[in-house]
Enzyme design. Structure first.
Site, PDB file in Angstrom:
ATOM      1  N   THR A   1       0.281  -0.712   0.690  1.00  0.00           N
ATOM      2  CA  THR A   1       0.937   0.102  -0.443  1.00  0.00           C
ATOM      3  C   THR A   1       1.455  -1.066  -1.241  1.00  0.00           C
ATOM      4  O   THR A   1       1.821  -2.079  -1.180  1.00  0.00           O
ATOM      5  CB  THR A   1       2.236   0.608   0.240  1.00  0.00           C
ATOM      6  OG1 THR A   1       1.919   1.366   1.072  1.00  0.00           O
ATOM      7  CG2 THR A   1       3.142   1.235  -0.884  1.00  0.00           C
ATOM      8  N   GLU A   2       0.883  -0.745  -2.679  1.00  0.00           N
ATOM      9  CA  GLU A   2       1.148  -1.507  -3.746  1.00  0.00           C
ATOM     10  C   GLU A   2       0.794  -3.092  -3.805  1.00  0.00           C
ATOM     11  O   GLU A   2       1.211  -3.894  -4.159  1.00  0.00           O
ATOM     12  CB  GLU A   2       2.592  -1.459  -4.250  1.00  0.00           C
ATOM     13  CG  GLU A   2       3.139  -0.172  -4.544  1.00  0.00           C
ATOM     14  CD  GLU A   2       2.687   0.743  -5.559  1.00  0.00           C
ATOM     15  OE1 GLU A   2       2.273  -0.092  -6.574  1.00  0.00           O
ATOM     16  OE2 GLU A   2       2.484   1.766  -5.878  1.00  0.00           O
ATOM     17  N   LEU A   3      -0.345  -3.209  -2.597  1.00  0.00           N
ATOM     18  CA  LEU A   3      -1.062  -4.542  -2.471  1.00  0.00           C
ATOM     19  C   LEU A   3       0.076  -5.466  -1.551  1.00  0.00           C
ATOM     20  O   LEU A   3       0.052  -6.544  -1.744  1.00  0.00           O
ATOM     21  CB  LEU A   3      -1.596  -5.336  -3.647  1.00  0.00           C
ATOM     22  CG  LEU A   3      -2.630  -4.666  -4.085  1.00  0.00           C
ATOM     23  CD1 LEU A   3      -3.297  -5.468  -5.405  1.00  0.00           C
ATOM     24  CD2 LEU A   3      -3.882  -4.233  -3.192  1.00  0.00           C
TER      25      LEU A   3
END
Length: 437
Positions: A146-148
């Protein structure tokens, strides 16, 4: 050997909550704004997903497979596609059928579970992997959180789930003097390769493309190619990672973003210095040049490139701790309806809406936020959590009653049937003496 360019897009739509008031707690357990979810999804599908998917499909066919891209699509987005606009699923299936598009694994509900619960993280990744296999007929071999969000420990968890390739941010405070235009490795699992986002070149498209106040405006495909070549003149790979909603939603069609993307593949292919690769292909092609130590989690959000966009204040931390404190009890109850709601309540967007950053990144948060204030987002979310807690407690109590009754039945003493009495012996019948004649 040609240098590589890796183009990856994140696709996510949150399951938005309706206005949930204190007086709804314990009375109404439908938490979602179905109208907003349907309306927004259909708008973005028409402005972004469908036209952009068609553009990419045509580019793949035009360049005979020399153009390649990668996607991660959250389970929350896939659910809404299937429910409100199945044509989007069909358009992604058409891309999958080319064999030139890679689909990555991630947490099913675009959650922060990697920061809270290893068991929940594993559950969501495996659920997402199974969904990608069901819909697109491919098995993800690379992972993006998630979101890197990434750290050495999170990378190790991904390794334990079978992922040898992980995407994350080339955060300046982690990189130091190092360039993001190489492949690195996880020091805990040296065979795991890390692809790092070149945030400067990625944000030129994602955030600055339509900014007429930007000194480099307008951005054209040939100009952008020259920047990429300059960035990678002594390097091996440039990773361009961005939200898919950049195209047509954040950067409107009238800005020329679709024309730019239509021209971009041809510019790179004609130049000949670069070749397009997917993340898994990049990991096979290039060797890791060094370990990259990431003790504390990083992400691609905001200037800080850390997790403060979701956990930077007391409101966010209280909500985060409250929701993940329920995991163990949910595992005991194991109710499918509760599990489904629990997944949606973990979506990182709910915590993002509570962010109190008002300076360099304030406008970004405001753009994505349906609430007027972070406090309003917190109160609405906590009202929902209160109702969910009641449902969970009731389910746990019902389970306790059931277990108690079953144990009582199981352990109750067995009463023996009374012994049958032997039938009373009948006295012999005395025959009357025979009469004398």
């Amino acid at each position: 050997m040609k240098k590589s360019i890796c183009l990856y897009f994140q696709v996510h739509q949150p399951t938005r909550l309706r206005t949930y008031r204190f007086f709804d707690i314990g009375k109404d357990s439908h938490y979602y704004d179905d109208f907003a979810n349907r309306t927004i999804l259909r708008r973005i599908a028409q402005k972004c997903y469908l036209p952009m998917n068609q553009l990419l499909l045509e580019a793949i066919k035009k360049h005979k497979g020399a153009f390649k891209v990668a996607f991660s699509i959250s389970g929350s987005a896939l659910e809404q596609f299937e429910r409100y606009f199945p044509e989007v699923i069909d358009s992604f299936k058409a891309l999958a059928a080319t064999g030139k598009v890679e689909f990555l694994a991630e947490t099913y509900n675009h959650s922060l579970s990697s920061l809270a619960s290893e068991s929940e993280f594993r559950h969501q990744v495996e659920k997402h992997k199974a969904t990608i296999e069901r819909l697109f007929g491919v098995t993800p071999t690379a992972f993006r959180n998630t979101e890197l969000i990434y750290s050495d420990a999170i990378g190790e968890e991904a390794w334990n789930l079978g992922f040898k390739t992980v995407l994350t941010e080339g955060a300046r405070h982690i990189m130091g003097w190092k360039s993001p235009n190489f492949i690195y490795s996880n020091p805990i699992q040296p065979r795991q390769k890390l692809l790092l986002r070149n945030y400067s070149l990625s944000d030129d498209i994602a955030f600055r493309f339509s900014d007429r106040g930007w000194s480099m405006w307008p951005l054209t495909a040939d100009k952008y190619l020259s920047w990429v070549k300059e960035s990678a003149k002594d390097d091996e790979i440039v990773n361009l990672f961005m939200d898919y909603e950049t195209f047509g939603e954040h950067q409107k069609a009238e800005s020329g973003i679709f024309d730019f993307m239509k021209a971009l593949p041809g510019e790179f292919i004609a130049d000949g210095e670069f070749e397009f690769v997917t993340p898994s292909e990049a990991a096979r092609k290039h060797k890791a040049v060094a370990d990259l130590e990431v003790f504390d989690p990083i992400s691609w959000a905001d200037e800080e490139r850390d997790v403060t966009a979701w956990l930077g204040n007391e409101l966010q931390q209280e909500a985060f701790n409250k929701v993940y404190a329920m995991t163990e009890k949910l595992s005991i109850v194991n109710n499918p309806e509760l599990w489904e709601d629990y997944g949606h309540l973990q979506e990182s967007d709910h915590f993002y809406y509570m962010c109190t950053k008002f300076f360099s990144d304030g406008e970004v948060h405001k753009y994505f936020n349906p609430y007027d204030t972070p406090y309003e987002a917190f109160i609405n979310y906590m009202n929902v959590i209160s109702d969910f807690q009641i449902r969970l407690d009731e389910a746990r109590a019902a389970l306790d009653v059931k277990e108690t009754m079953e144990n009582e039945i199981k352990n109750a003493p067995v009463k023996k049937a009374p012994a049958k009495k032997a039938p009373a012996k009948k006295a012999p019948v005395k025959k009357a003496p025979a009469k004398k004649k």
